[in-house]
Design a protein around this motif. Sequence first.
Motif, PDB file in Angstrom:
ATOM      1  N   LEU A   1      99.091  57.945 -43.903  1.00 30.24           N
ATOM      2  CA  LEU A   1      98.222  56.778 -43.734  1.00 30.24           C
ATOM      3  C   LEU A   1      96.805  57.317 -43.705  1.00 30.24           C
ATOM      4  CD1 LEU A   1     100.241  55.001 -40.873  1.00 30.24           C
ATOM      5  CD2 LEU A   1     100.289  54.464 -43.302  1.00 30.24           C
ATOM      6  N   PRO A   2      96.127  57.304 -44.879  1.00 29.44           N
ATOM      7  CA  PRO A   2      94.781  57.871 -44.925  1.00 29.44           C
ATOM      8  C   PRO A   2      93.898  57.255 -43.849  1.00 29.44           C
ATOM      9  CG  PRO A   2      95.554  57.296 -47.104  1.00 29.44           C
ATOM     10  CD  PRO A   2      96.551  56.703 -46.151  1.00 29.44           C
ATOM     11  N   LEU A   3      92.813  57.926 -43.613  1.00 32.66           N
ATOM     12  CA  LEU A   3      91.956  57.582 -42.478  1.00 32.66           C
ATOM     13  C   LEU A   3      91.831  56.080 -42.281  1.00 32.66           C
ATOM     14  CD1 LEU A   3      89.136  60.233 -42.983  1.00 32.66           C
ATOM     15  CD2 LEU A   3      90.795  60.139 -41.116  1.00 32.66           C
ATOM     16  N   TYR A   4      92.102  55.722 -41.069  1.00 34.46           N
ATOM     17  CA  TYR A   4      92.023  54.288 -40.753  1.00 34.46           C
ATOM     18  C   TYR A   4      91.657  54.117 -39.298  1.00 34.46           C
ATOM     19  CZ  TYR A   4      96.557  54.772 -38.474  1.00 34.46           C
ATOM     20  OH  TYR A   4      97.558  55.145 -37.629  1.00 34.46           O
ATOM     21  N   SER A   5      91.277  52.893 -39.017  1.00 33.71           N
ATOM     22  CA  SER A   5      90.979  52.510 -37.634  1.00 33.71           C
ATOM     23  C   SER A   5      91.733  51.234 -37.294  1.00 33.71           C
ATOM     24  CB  SER A   5      89.476  52.264 -37.456  1.00 33.71           C
ATOM     25  OG  SER A   5      88.749  53.425 -37.760  1.00 33.71           O
ATOM     26  N   GLY A   6      91.923  50.990 -36.053  1.00 37.02           N
ATOM     27  CA  GLY A   6      92.496  49.742 -35.583  1.00 37.02           C
ATOM     28  C   GLY A   6      93.939  49.578 -35.998  1.00 37.02           C
ATOM     29  N   THR A   7      94.312  48.375 -36.270  1.00 35.51           N
ATOM     30  CA  THR A   7      95.727  48.071 -36.508  1.00 35.51           C
ATOM     31  C   THR A   7      95.928  47.532 -37.912  1.00 35.51           C
ATOM     32  OG1 THR A   7      95.390  45.876 -35.573  1.00 35.51           O
ATOM     33  CG2 THR A   7      96.147  47.613 -34.080  1.00 35.51           C
ATOM     34  N   ASP A   8      95.010  47.862 -38.802  1.00 32.55           N
ATOM     35  CA  ASP A   8      95.052  47.266 -40.135  1.00 32.55           C
ATOM     36  C   ASP A   8      96.125  47.852 -41.031  1.00 32.55           C
ATOM     37  OD1 ASP A   8      93.016  45.696 -39.364  1.00 32.55           O
ATOM     38  OD2 ASP A   8      91.423  46.902 -40.310  1.00 32.55           O
ATOM     39  N   THR A   9      96.745  48.892 -40.597  1.00 36.75           N
ATOM     40  CA  THR A   9      97.719  49.532 -41.482  1.00 36.75           C
ATOM     41  C   THR A   9      99.006  48.750 -41.540  1.00 36.75           C
ATOM     42  OG1 THR A   9      98.482  50.840 -39.623  1.00 36.75           O
ATOM     43  CG2 THR A   9      96.811  51.826 -41.029  1.00 36.75           C
ATOM     44  N   GLU A  10      99.646  48.942 -42.671  1.00 36.81           N
ATOM     45  CA  GLU A  10     100.950  48.299 -42.837  1.00 36.81           C
ATOM     46  C   GLU A  10     101.983  49.104 -42.073  1.00 36.81           C
ATOM     47  OE1 GLU A  10     101.832  45.537 -44.531  1.00 36.81           O
ATOM     48  OE2 GLU A  10      99.679  45.177 -44.805  1.00 36.81           O
ATOM     49  N   PRO A  11     103.009  48.412 -41.551  1.00 33.52           N
ATOM     50  CA  PRO A  11     104.095  49.170 -40.909  1.00 33.52           C
ATOM     51  C   PRO A  11     104.825  50.022 -41.932  1.00 33.52           C
ATOM     52  CG  PRO A  11     104.672  46.845 -41.090  1.00 33.52           C
ATOM     53  CD  PRO A  11     103.242  46.948 -41.529  1.00 33.52           C
ATOM     54  N   VAL A  12     105.394  51.089 -41.479  1.00 36.77           N
ATOM     55  CA  VAL A  12     106.058  52.045 -42.373  1.00 36.77           C
ATOM     56  C   VAL A  12     107.558  51.908 -42.188  1.00 36.77           C
ATOM     57  CG1 VAL A  12     106.351  54.484 -42.931  1.00 36.77           C
ATOM     58  CG2 VAL A  12     104.118  53.633 -42.192  1.00 36.77           C
ATOM     59  N   LEU A  13     108.238  51.804 -43.283  1.00 39.16           N
ATOM     60  CA  LEU A  13     109.693  51.622 -43.259  1.00 39.16           C
ATOM     61  C   LEU A  13     110.365  52.988 -43.149  1.00 39.16           C
ATOM     62  CD1 LEU A  13     112.335  50.030 -43.609  1.00 39.16           C
ATOM     63  CD2 LEU A  13     112.003  50.299 -46.107  1.00 39.16           C
ATOM     64  N   PHE A  14     111.332  53.064 -42.225  1.00 42.82           N
ATOM     65  CA  PHE A  14     112.128  54.277 -42.076  1.00 42.82           C
ATOM     66  C   PHE A  14     113.562  53.906 -42.389  1.00 42.82           C
ATOM     67  CE2 PHE A  14     109.075  57.230 -40.308  1.00 42.82           C
ATOM     68  CZ  PHE A  14     108.053  56.401 -39.928  1.00 42.82           C
ATOM     69  N   ASP A  15     113.948  54.176 -43.603  1.00 44.43           N
ATOM     70  CA  ASP A  15     115.262  53.708 -44.035  1.00 44.43           C
ATOM     71  C   ASP A  15     116.267  54.842 -44.191  1.00 44.43           C
ATOM     72  OD1 ASP A  15     113.931  54.870 -46.071  1.00 44.43           O
ATOM     73  OD2 ASP A  15     114.211  53.239 -47.524  1.00 44.43           O
ATOM     74  N   VAL A  16     115.903  56.011 -43.757  1.00 45.81           N
ATOM     75  CA  VAL A  16     116.832  57.148 -43.788  1.00 45.81           C
ATOM     76  C   VAL A  16     116.909  57.720 -42.374  1.00 45.81           C
ATOM     77  CG1 VAL A  16     117.320  59.441 -44.730  1.00 45.81           C
ATOM     78  CG2 VAL A  16     116.245  57.692 -46.168  1.00 45.81           C
ATOM     79  N   ALA A  17     118.147  57.850 -41.945  1.00 41.91           N
ATOM     80  CA  ALA A  17     118.322  58.405 -40.588  1.00 41.91           C
ATOM     81  C   ALA A  17     117.829  59.843 -40.542  1.00 41.91           C
ATOM     82  CB  ALA A  17     119.790  58.329 -40.190  1.00 41.91           C
ATOM     83  N   GLY A  18     117.349  60.229 -39.421  1.00 39.69           N
ATOM     84  CA  GLY A  18     116.838  61.596 -39.240  1.00 39.69           C
ATOM     85  C   GLY A  18     115.655  61.608 -38.288  1.00 39.69           C
ATOM     86  N   VAL A  19     115.033  62.748 -38.224  1.00 40.42           N
ATOM     87  CA  VAL A  19     113.875  62.874 -37.340  1.00 40.42           C
ATOM     88  C   VAL A  19     112.640  63.075 -38.203  1.00 40.42           C
ATOM     89  CG1 VAL A  19     112.763  64.207 -35.518  1.00 40.42           C
ATOM     90  CG2 VAL A  19     115.230  63.875 -35.485  1.00 40.42           C
ATOM     91  N   THR A  20     111.678  62.217 -38.008  1.00 39.36           N
ATOM     92  CA  THR A  20     110.428  62.296 -38.762  1.00 39.36           C
ATOM     93  C   THR A  20     109.350  62.834 -37.815  1.00 39.36           C
ATOM     94  OG1 THR A  20     111.071  60.397 -40.088  1.00 39.36           O
ATOM     95  CG2 THR A  20     108.724  61.016 -40.082  1.00 39.36           C
ATOM     96  N   VAL A  21     108.772  63.935 -38.274  1.00 38.84           N
ATOM     97  CA  VAL A  21     107.697  64.530 -37.464  1.00 38.84           C
ATOM     98  C   VAL A  21     106.385  63.970 -37.979  1.00 38.84           C
ATOM     99  CG1 VAL A  21     106.632  66.652 -36.622  1.00 38.84           C
ATOM    100  CG2 VAL A  21     109.056  66.622 -37.222  1.00 38.84           C
ATOM    101  N   VAL A  22     105.615  63.405 -37.076  1.00 42.51           N
ATOM    102  CA  VAL A  22     104.396  62.715 -37.462  1.00 42.51           C
ATOM    103  C   VAL A  22     103.192  63.499 -36.912  1.00 42.51           C
ATOM    104  CG1 VAL A  22     103.110  60.551 -37.299  1.00 42.51           C
ATOM    105  CG2 VAL A  22     105.605  60.512 -37.404  1.00 42.51           C
ATOM    106  N   GLY A  23     102.200  63.643 -37.737  1.00 45.07           N
ATOM    107  CA  GLY A  23     100.987  64.328 -37.285  1.00 45.07           C
ATOM    108  C   GLY A  23      99.761  63.597 -37.759  1.00 45.07           C
ATOM    109  N   CYS A  24      98.622  64.116 -37.303  1.00 47.99           N
ATOM    110  CA  CYS A  24      97.341  63.591 -37.756  1.00 47.99           C
ATOM    111  C   CYS A  24      96.662  64.691 -38.541  1.00 47.99           C
ATOM    112  CB  CYS A  24      96.464  63.161 -36.584  1.00 47.99           C
ATOM    113  SG  CYS A  24      94.788  62.670 -37.101  1.00 47.99           S
ATOM    114  N   ASN A  25      96.193  64.393 -39.696  1.00 48.38           N
ATOM    115  CA  ASN A  25      95.630  65.416 -40.569  1.00 48.38           C
ATOM    116  C   ASN A  25      94.333  66.004 -40.039  1.00 48.38           C
ATOM    117  OD1 ASN A  25      95.756  66.968 -42.919  1.00 48.38           O
ATOM    118  ND2 ASN A  25      94.313  65.615 -43.970  1.00 48.38           N
TER     119      ASN A  25
END
Lengths: 645, 217
Positions: free
Chosen positions: B103-127
């Motif tokens: 999710l390229p640089l953004y502020s607030g809550t304007d981003t679209e929700p992200v679909l997670f349709d594959v089971a597993g563990v997703t590691v999330v970071g900030c660039n």
Amino acid sequence: MPAPLNLQFKSYRSRIITYLVILFLLILGTVFFSVNRSTYNNTRDVIDDSLDVGREVFIRLINEREANFKVTFRALALDFAFRTAYNTGDFDTMLSVSENLLARTQNADMLMVVDYDYLMVADTLQLHAPETEFPWTYLLEDAEDDDNYETSSFILIGDIVYHIVAVPILTPLTDGWIIVGQRIDTDYVTSLVEIISSDVSIIELNERGNGRPVATTLSSIQADELAIEFNLFSTNTQATGMLDLADEEFVFLNTVLVERPELNLIALIQQSLPDALAPYRELEQRLILLFALGLCLSFGMAMFLGRSISRPVLSLVKRVNKIEQGDYSVSQSSKRNDEIGKLENSVDTMATGLAEKEKVRDLLGKVVSKDIADELMSGQVKLGGETRIVTILFSDIRDFTTLCEGRAPEKILSLLNNYLTEVSAAIDQHHGVVDKYIGDAVMALFGAPIKSDSDTYNALCAALQINEKVVSLNKINAEQNLPLLNTGIGLHTGQVVAGNLGSANRLNYTVIGDPVNLASRLESLTKTYGVNIIVSEETKNQGAGFIYRELDLVRVKGKAQPVRLYELIGFKENATAEIMDDVGRFEEMLSCYRKQEWHSALDIIETIQKGSAKVLYELFRERIKIYQKTPPEPDWDGVFTFQSK
Amino acid sequence: MNHKVIILVILLIQLSSSLLAGDLDVSFRNADGEPVIDAIIEIVSPVIPVPDNWDYRGLMDQVDKEFIGNVVTIVRGSYVLFPNNDDIQHHVYSFSDNKSFDLPLYSGTDTEPVLFDVAGVTVVGCNIHDWMLGYIYVGDSHLMAKSNASGLAKINNLSPGEYTFKIWHERARRNEQFSTYQVSIPKSGAASVEIELNLGRDRRIRRAPSGSGSSYH
């Protein structure tokens, strides 16, 4: 224990020169040694400090390089495109990315990407294929133990040392590492020389502790020797030491770069001692020149000083030698006010004193005998005397009063002086001492004041010589129409008291005692017996080597004991058969005489009466005739008693 | 691999007069006996359909440059919102196998929700904030629980019977990650399971120092 230094010098000048030069050399040597040592120590301190600084700079450069790599590659690891590419798993793409990064990174020489399973992703050196295991996994294990998943170290790729930094690839978890490295080769260490002003060598230590230079600023020959010598060198951190490489001494400082089972690397910061000492060598040359100049000057000063002392001393030596030879003339004053000048003045004073003393001695010697004069001059003059055995010689000119009649006193005095001079010379020549002149008579002593083992012999020789001299003198007198002299000499040996007789102000060295009187009597009897020399039995017994004729046994006036008289005829070696026959016949006559065999005695006299013994034989003839008319007492002992002196 | 798993099953039978249902209580402890938070359990057998009325939404907020609720559990097919409540922008991304997104640089809550349709563990970071780290656990089952501060993960109202569940924790060793356990759920009461985890080191990097921010230790 070694013998102490004992230098022998022929001259004082040599001694001064030698001592001064040795002293100067000692001072120079001490100064030179001190300066040399101080400079060497100072240079070592400067080198040590410089090496410390060089080491600090070297470590700082290493650390700064690490810090720069970390900053740079942390930023690169954050690059989303890089992380995206990394997650593609496309090895070619990652190699391309890696080469691109490397090309844009200053001082980096290689770049590797390794995943979290320690498998290669990319290697710009292209030595390791993708998905092969990273060879230095221990480094990544170190990184995993680090808070920031980072590490740095040195690794050996082939024969080349790389200084590497590993920074994590975060996605966002640590998912791998970027490993960037700089080559630490000869070019690199050469680039450090200008910065740290020291040589640098990187040494790899193998398991046996042997060193291998992997990068060095030394020459290849020195590097080879360093490899050989290195195992002698401590690997302790910051250890210092000296190594002789290709005849050049180096001071080293150790720095451990990495020390682990997989790799041991040591950096040596080194400086050439001769190079560091080069400025001092110039100073040393100047010092040597200065010292040589100083040595020449000190030699010259020593020469001058030595000469200033030895010259006047040598002059004094000459002067003293002259004094020794009797030259008491005063020298020209040097006008010096120092010790030498005082010594010269003292020598002059001494010479003057000696001259005066010699004058006194000379004058005294004319008044008294030389030996007595010497004893007087020796300052040991004292009243009183000592008992000793001496031989006393009395000589007298017979009928001197008659000789004087009708002649000018000056001629008589001259005649007498010539005679006394000859007599005195004969006495002196035989070590006798003229005790006194009594008119024409001379009294001489043999054995006083100086005693010898041959006093009597000397006295007998002197008596014979006086006779000879009188014969010679008479020849001269005959030519000059002067009266002929006839001398009588009496000799007796006995115990007398010898010493200085007189008052404290006026002394006379002489002997006193009966022997003196007897000697005088014997001299008087020479005329009676018609012989030149009469000696007593005591003198005859102590005087071997002569021919004697027994004359008589007499009792002189004032003496109870008879005295046996002998005529001294001459030396035994001059004895002739005629003399010995004459002596024998006389003794035969004397024997008959003492046996009162008057006829036999007269017969002998008749046969031998001739020559110089005429008076003697006539004496006995007359005496026998008297005895024939008036025989002596039955207990007559053969002694003839003189009723007058 | 050296780990000990002690499973103590205590069947507490409580009589219920009207309904037969039991609970699963899994207690996570580390090697020092301390409770382990944010450990996840998921029933994998039997497969129980997700209820029709299940809410397929998830939320991973960003406050003070941290992911709040940094371990989020969702059922496969859910959408997750990444609202940014900081006054700066964030660049949220993941390179995980089950879900890669950014999710390229953004502020607030304007981003679209992200679909997670594959089971597993997703590691999330900030660039732009390396230390920001979040985990989204995408389960096949809705029967999941996350351990609380006491180390207790609890799933209620399970029909009595034999169950298999798997566990996950961000610092669990590889051999423990996703390991499964058998448990019998009683008709009433709870089946309690105690699990000791040998945790690895936190792979989260140190937070960059800032004037007002805190840092991880």
